[in-house]
Design a protein around this motif. Structure first.
Motif, PDB file in Angstrom:
ATOM      1  N   THR A   1       0.838  -1.180   0.000  1.00  0.00           N
ATOM      2  CA  THR A   1       0.000   0.000   0.000  1.00  0.00           C
ATOM      3  C   THR A   1       0.877   1.234   0.000  1.00  0.00           C
ATOM      4  OG1 THR A   1      -1.684  -1.170   1.243  1.00  0.00           O
ATOM      5  CG2 THR A   1      -1.817   1.206   1.246  1.00  0.00           C
ATOM      6  N   THR A   2       0.546   2.160  -0.880  1.00  0.00           N
ATOM      7  CA  THR A   2       1.321   3.402  -0.943  1.00  0.00           C
ATOM      8  C   THR A   2       0.493   4.589  -0.473  1.00  0.00           C
ATOM      9  OG1 THR A   2       0.681   3.714  -3.235  1.00  0.00           O
ATOM     10  CG2 THR A   2       2.753   2.560  -2.826  1.00  0.00           C
ATOM     11  N   VAL A   3      -0.419   4.320   0.453  1.00  0.00           N
ATOM     12  CA  VAL A   3      -1.227   5.398   1.032  1.00  0.00           C
ATOM     13  C   VAL A   3      -0.944   5.445   2.525  1.00  0.00           C
ATOM     14  CG1 VAL A   3      -3.051   5.302  -0.707  1.00  0.00           C
ATOM     15  CG2 VAL A   3      -3.224   3.882   1.324  1.00  0.00           C
ATOM     16  N   SER A   4      -1.318   6.542   3.131  1.00  0.00           N
ATOM     17  CA  SER A   4      -1.081   6.704   4.565  1.00  0.00           C
ATOM     18  C   SER A   4      -1.984   5.751   5.349  1.00  0.00           C
ATOM     19  CB  SER A   4      -1.370   8.152   4.978  1.00  0.00           C
ATOM     20  OG  SER A   4      -2.758   8.406   4.890  1.00  0.00           O
ATOM     21  N   PRO A   5      -1.598   5.447   6.593  1.00  0.00           N
ATOM     22  CA  PRO A   5      -2.439   4.588   7.429  1.00  0.00           C
ATOM     23  C   PRO A   5      -3.840   5.167   7.645  1.00  0.00           C
ATOM     24  CG  PRO A   5      -0.262   4.816   8.410  1.00  0.00           C
ATOM     25  CD  PRO A   5      -0.322   5.745   7.240  1.00  0.00           C
ATOM     26  N   GLU A   6      -3.953   6.504   7.743  1.00  0.00           N
ATOM     27  CA  GLU A   6      -5.271   7.120   7.915  1.00  0.00           C
ATOM     28  C   GLU A   6      -6.159   6.879   6.696  1.00  0.00           C
ATOM     29  OE1 GLU A   6      -2.626   9.832   8.005  1.00  0.00           O
ATOM     30  OE2 GLU A   6      -2.126   9.052   9.975  1.00  0.00           O
ATOM     31  N   THR A   7      -5.566   7.004   5.510  1.00  0.00           N
ATOM     32  CA  THR A   7      -6.320   6.790   4.274  1.00  0.00           C
ATOM     33  C   THR A   7      -6.736   5.337   4.165  1.00  0.00           C
ATOM     34  OG1 THR A   7      -5.169   8.603   3.176  1.00  0.00           O
ATOM     35  CG2 THR A   7      -6.243   6.987   1.764  1.00  0.00           C
ATOM     36  N   GLU A   8      -5.832   4.432   4.495  1.00  0.00           N
ATOM     37  CA  GLU A   8      -6.167   3.009   4.450  1.00  0.00           C
ATOM     38  C   GLU A   8      -7.317   2.704   5.415  1.00  0.00           C
ATOM     39  OE1 GLU A   8      -4.288  -1.461   4.976  1.00  0.00           O
ATOM     40  OE2 GLU A   8      -2.919   0.247   4.828  1.00  0.00           O
ATOM     41  N   LYS A   9      -7.276   3.306   6.603  1.00  0.00           N
ATOM     42  CA  LYS A   9      -8.356   3.093   7.571  1.00  0.00           C
ATOM     43  C   LYS A   9      -9.682   3.630   7.031  1.00  0.00           C
ATOM     44  CE  LYS A   9      -9.780   3.819  12.362  1.00  0.00           C
ATOM     45  NZ  LYS A   9     -10.943   3.059  12.129  1.00  0.00           N
ATOM     46  N   LYS A  10      -9.642   4.820   6.409  1.00  0.00           N
ATOM     47  CA  LYS A  10     -10.866   5.373   5.817  1.00  0.00           C
ATOM     48  C   LYS A  10     -11.446   4.416   4.772  1.00  0.00           C
ATOM     49  CE  LYS A  10      -9.758  10.306   6.171  1.00  0.00           C
ATOM     50  NZ  LYS A  10      -9.490  11.528   5.363  1.00  0.00           N
ATOM     51  N   LEU A  11     -10.564   3.893   3.927  1.00  0.00           N
ATOM     52  CA  LEU A  11     -11.019   2.973   2.876  1.00  0.00           C
ATOM     53  C   LEU A  11     -11.573   1.683   3.469  1.00  0.00           C
ATOM     54  CD1 LEU A  11      -8.189   3.591   0.273  1.00  0.00           C
ATOM     55  CD2 LEU A  11     -10.637   3.908  -0.145  1.00  0.00           C
ATOM     56  N   ARG A  12     -10.891   1.143   4.476  1.00  0.00           N
ATOM     57  CA  ARG A  12     -11.360  -0.112   5.088  1.00  0.00           C
ATOM     58  C   ARG A  12     -12.682   0.101   5.837  1.00  0.00           C
ATOM     59  NH1 ARG A  12      -8.321  -4.234   4.002  1.00  0.00           N
ATOM     60  NH2 ARG A  12      -6.119  -3.935   3.548  1.00  0.00           N
ATOM     61  N   ASP A  13     -12.813   1.238   6.512  1.00  0.00           N
ATOM     62  CA  ASP A  13     -14.079   1.542   7.183  1.00  0.00           C
ATOM     63  C   ASP A  13     -15.215   1.691   6.164  1.00  0.00           C
ATOM     64  OD1 ASP A  13     -12.786   1.476   9.611  1.00  0.00           O
ATOM     65  OD2 ASP A  13     -12.687   3.674   9.848  1.00  0.00           O
ATOM     66  N   ALA A  14     -14.910   2.372   5.057  1.00  0.00           N
ATOM     67  CA  ALA A  14     -15.914   2.546   3.997  1.00  0.00           C
ATOM     68  C   ALA A  14     -16.285   1.195   3.392  1.00  0.00           C
ATOM     69  CB  ALA A  14     -15.375   3.480   2.913  1.00  0.00           C
ATOM     70  N   MET A  15     -15.288   0.338   3.186  1.00  0.00           N
ATOM     71  CA  MET A  15     -15.542  -0.990   2.629  1.00  0.00           C
ATOM     72  C   MET A  15     -16.440  -1.787   3.585  1.00  0.00           C
ATOM     73  SD  MET A  15     -12.874  -3.900   1.208  1.00  0.00           S
ATOM     74  CE  MET A  15     -11.897  -3.969   2.672  1.00  0.00           C
ATOM     75  N   GLU A  16     -16.153  -1.703   4.863  1.00  0.00           N
ATOM     76  CA  GLU A  16     -16.949  -2.410   5.866  1.00  0.00           C
ATOM     77  C   GLU A  16     -18.407  -1.927   5.851  1.00  0.00           C
ATOM     78  OE1 GLU A  16     -16.887  -2.459  10.638  1.00  0.00           O
ATOM     79  OE2 GLU A  16     -14.971  -2.984   9.702  1.00  0.00           O
ATOM     80  N   ARG A  17     -18.604  -0.606   5.784  1.00  0.00           N
ATOM     81  CA  ARG A  17     -19.966  -0.068   5.738  1.00  0.00           C
ATOM     82  C   ARG A  17     -20.705  -0.520   4.481  1.00  0.00           C
ATOM     83  NH1 ARG A  17     -17.296   4.616   7.414  1.00  0.00           N
ATOM     84  NH2 ARG A  17     -17.527   5.564   5.357  1.00  0.00           N
ATOM     85  N   LEU A  18     -20.038  -0.448   3.341  1.00  0.00           N
ATOM     86  CA  LEU A  18     -20.685  -0.846   2.086  1.00  0.00           C
ATOM     87  C   LEU A  18     -21.048  -2.330   2.105  1.00  0.00           C
ATOM     88  CD1 LEU A  18     -18.595   1.158  -0.527  1.00  0.00           C
ATOM     89  CD2 LEU A  18     -21.021   1.450  -0.022  1.00  0.00           C
ATOM     90  N   LEU A  19     -20.144  -3.158   2.563  1.00  0.00           N
ATOM     91  CA  LEU A  19     -20.411  -4.596   2.594  1.00  0.00           C
ATOM     92  C   LEU A  19     -21.518  -4.941   3.591  1.00  0.00           C
ATOM     93  CD1 LEU A  19     -16.775  -6.004   2.318  1.00  0.00           C
ATOM     94  CD2 LEU A  19     -18.557  -6.029   0.558  1.00  0.00           C
ATOM     95  N   ALA A  20     -21.650  -4.132   4.630  1.00  0.00           N
ATOM     96  CA  ALA A  20     -22.699  -4.366   5.631  1.00  0.00           C
ATOM     97  C   ALA A  20     -24.032  -3.750   5.202  1.00  0.00           C
ATOM     98  CB  ALA A  20     -22.269  -3.795   6.972  1.00  0.00           C
ATOM     99  N   GLY A  21     -24.023  -3.000   4.090  1.00  0.00           N
ATOM    100  CA  GLY A  21     -25.253  -2.361   3.629  1.00  0.00           C
ATOM    101  C   GLY A  21     -25.625  -1.142   4.443  1.00  0.00           C
ATOM    102  N   LYS A  22     -24.635  -0.484   5.033  1.00  0.00           N
ATOM    103  CA  LYS A  22     -24.893   0.679   5.889  1.00  0.00           C
ATOM    104  C   LYS A  22     -24.097   1.894   5.416  1.00  0.00           C
ATOM    105  CE  LYS A  22     -25.872  -2.227   9.839  1.00  0.00           C
ATOM    106  NZ  LYS A  22     -25.557  -2.589  11.190  1.00  0.00           N
ATOM    107  N   SER A  23     -24.211   2.204   4.140  1.00  0.00           N
ATOM    108  CA  SER A  23     -23.455   3.329   3.590  1.00  0.00           C
ATOM    109  C   SER A  23     -23.971   4.647   4.146  1.00  0.00           C
ATOM    110  CB  SER A  23     -23.531   3.327   2.066  1.00  0.00           C
ATOM    111  OG  SER A  23     -24.867   3.498   1.666  1.00  0.00           O
TER     112      SER A  23
END
Length: 138
Positions: free
Chosen positions: A2-24
């Motif tokens: 990964t060539t992004v900052s840890p904060e950006t990676e966390k934002k993406l992973r949190d967003a992925m979790e919300r989308l997969l859970a159907g809670k966008s």
């Protein structure tokens, strides 16, 4: 890597979790990469640099059904069943209306016969309906 900052990676992973859970929170909930970066609040280019997150996203989206799509399919099935139910109820209602008209006719005829048998003067006159074929013959 990964060539992004840890904060950006966390934002993406949190967003992925919300989308997969159907809670966008920011998107319509469809499982697309466009929604992933919008949900995370990062640019598309930044998301594309997060190769590990993208690999996890591709693995998750490719193997699991989309929660929003499953909900939509369920709602469509419910609508189909409700439409069938409405059609059945309308047919039943029409049948009841036909029976009701027939019962009213029979009751009126019986009432007229009863009054005639008692020698009473009918309140109204019941005029028999002539057969159409009989009228044509004249």
């Amino acid at each position: 890597m990964t060539t992004v900052s840890p904060e950006t990676e966390k934002k993406l992973r949190d967003a992925m979790e919300r989308l997969l859970a159907g809670k966008s929170k920011r998107t319509d909930g469809r499982l697309t990469k466009a929604n992933l970066h919008i949900e995370a609040g990062v640019s598309r280019a930044t998301m594309n640099r997060a190769t590990e997150v993208i690999a996890d996203w591709n693995a998750s989206v490719g193997t699991e059904p989309a929660p929003r799509d499953a909900e939509l399919a369920g709602l469509q099935a419910t609508v189909t069943e409700l439409k069938k139910s409405v059609a059945r109820l309308r047919e039943h209602n029409s049948d009841l209306e036909r029976r009701n008209r027939a019962a009213v006719t029979v009751i009126a005829e019986l009432n007229a016969q009863l009054q005639a048998s008692r020698g009473e003067t009918p309140i109204g006159t019941v005029t028999p309906i002539r057969d159409r074929a009989a009228r044509r013959r004249r």
